[in-house]
Design a protein around this motif. Sequence first.
Motif, mmCIF file in Angstrom:
data_model
loop_
_atom_site.group_PDB
_atom_site.id
_atom_site.type_symbol
_atom_site.label_atom_id
_atom_site.label_comp_id
_atom_site.label_asym_id
_atom_site.label_seq_id
_atom_site.Cartn_x
_atom_site.Cartn_y
_atom_site.Cartn_z
ATOM 1 N N ALA A 39 1.003 4.268 -2.778
ATOM 2 C CA ALA A 39 0.846 5.685 -2.439
ATOM 3 C C ALA A 39 2.012 6.508 -2.973
ATOM 4 O O ALA A 39 1.820 7.624 -3.471
ATOM 5 C CB ALA A 39 0.708 5.849 -0.927
ATOM 6 N N SER A 82 0.806 -1.214 0.000
ATOM 7 C CA SER A 82 0.000 0.000 0.000
ATOM 8 C C SER A 82 0.842 1.268 0.000
ATOM 9 O O SER A 82 0.517 2.239 -0.700
ATOM 10 C CB SER A 82 -0.946 -0.004 1.199
ATOM 11 N N VAL A 139 -4.022 1.989 2.503
ATOM 12 C CA VAL A 139 -2.940 2.382 3.418
ATOM 13 C C VAL A 139 -3.447 2.400 4.856
ATOM 14 O O VAL A 139 -2.785 1.895 5.768
ATOM 15 C CB VAL A 139 -2.359 3.764 3.020
ATOM 16 N N ILE A 160 -6.580 3.861 -2.607
ATOM 17 C CA ILE A 160 -5.224 3.714 -2.080
ATOM 18 C C ILE A 160 -5.176 4.220 -0.639
ATOM 19 O O ILE A 160 -4.544 3.598 0.226
ATOM 20 C CB ILE A 160 -4.206 4.445 -2.975
ATOM 21 N N LEU A 161 -5.846 5.332 -0.365
ATOM 22 C CA LEU A 161 -5.899 5.853 1.003
ATOM 23 C C LEU A 161 -6.543 4.850 1.949
ATOM 24 O O LEU A 161 -6.052 4.617 3.061
ATOM 25 C CB LEU A 161 -6.660 7.183 1.029
ATOM 26 N N VAL A 206 -0.805 10.078 4.547
ATOM 27 C CA VAL A 206 -1.076 9.948 3.115
ATOM 28 C C VAL A 206 -2.189 10.911 2.705
ATOM 29 O O VAL A 206 -2.126 11.524 1.632
ATOM 30 C CB VAL A 206 -1.415 8.485 2.760
ATOM 31 N N GLY A 217 -6.838 7.666 -5.878
ATOM 32 C CA GLY A 217 -6.279 7.929 -4.560
ATOM 33 C C GLY A 217 -7.158 7.504 -3.401
ATOM 34 O O GLY A 217 -6.641 7.113 -2.351
ATOM 35 N N TRP A 259 1.535 6.849 -6.673
ATOM 36 C CA TRP A 259 0.498 7.846 -6.914
ATOM 37 C C TRP A 259 1.088 9.257 -6.817
ATOM 38 O O TRP A 259 0.782 10.119 -7.637
ATOM 39 C CB TRP A 259 -0.630 7.663 -5.904
#
Length: 77
Positions: free
Chosen positions: A7, A3, A43, A39-40, A55, A36, A10
């Motif tokens: 990030a 993850s 994470v 992905i957030l 992040v 995003g 990204w």
Amino acid sequence: MGSLGAACLWAIVATAVALGPRRFHWPAAWALIAAGVPILGWVTFENGWLAGLVVLAGGMSVLRWPLKALIAHLRLG
């Protein structure tokens, strides 16, 4: 890759978009937001809320103009 690697990738793509022509900024911003958010979540799920906040802050600093436009739109009604 994990993850945090996603990030970082990204963030690199977002930086490359920022260096590109201005006409690509808004369409790319929508694509970066769409990529995003998951992905957030990833994470935050894998590394905890503190890493998620870091992040999130990084993403907000990269996408500050869409964020300002959203705040202005919400204020106007």
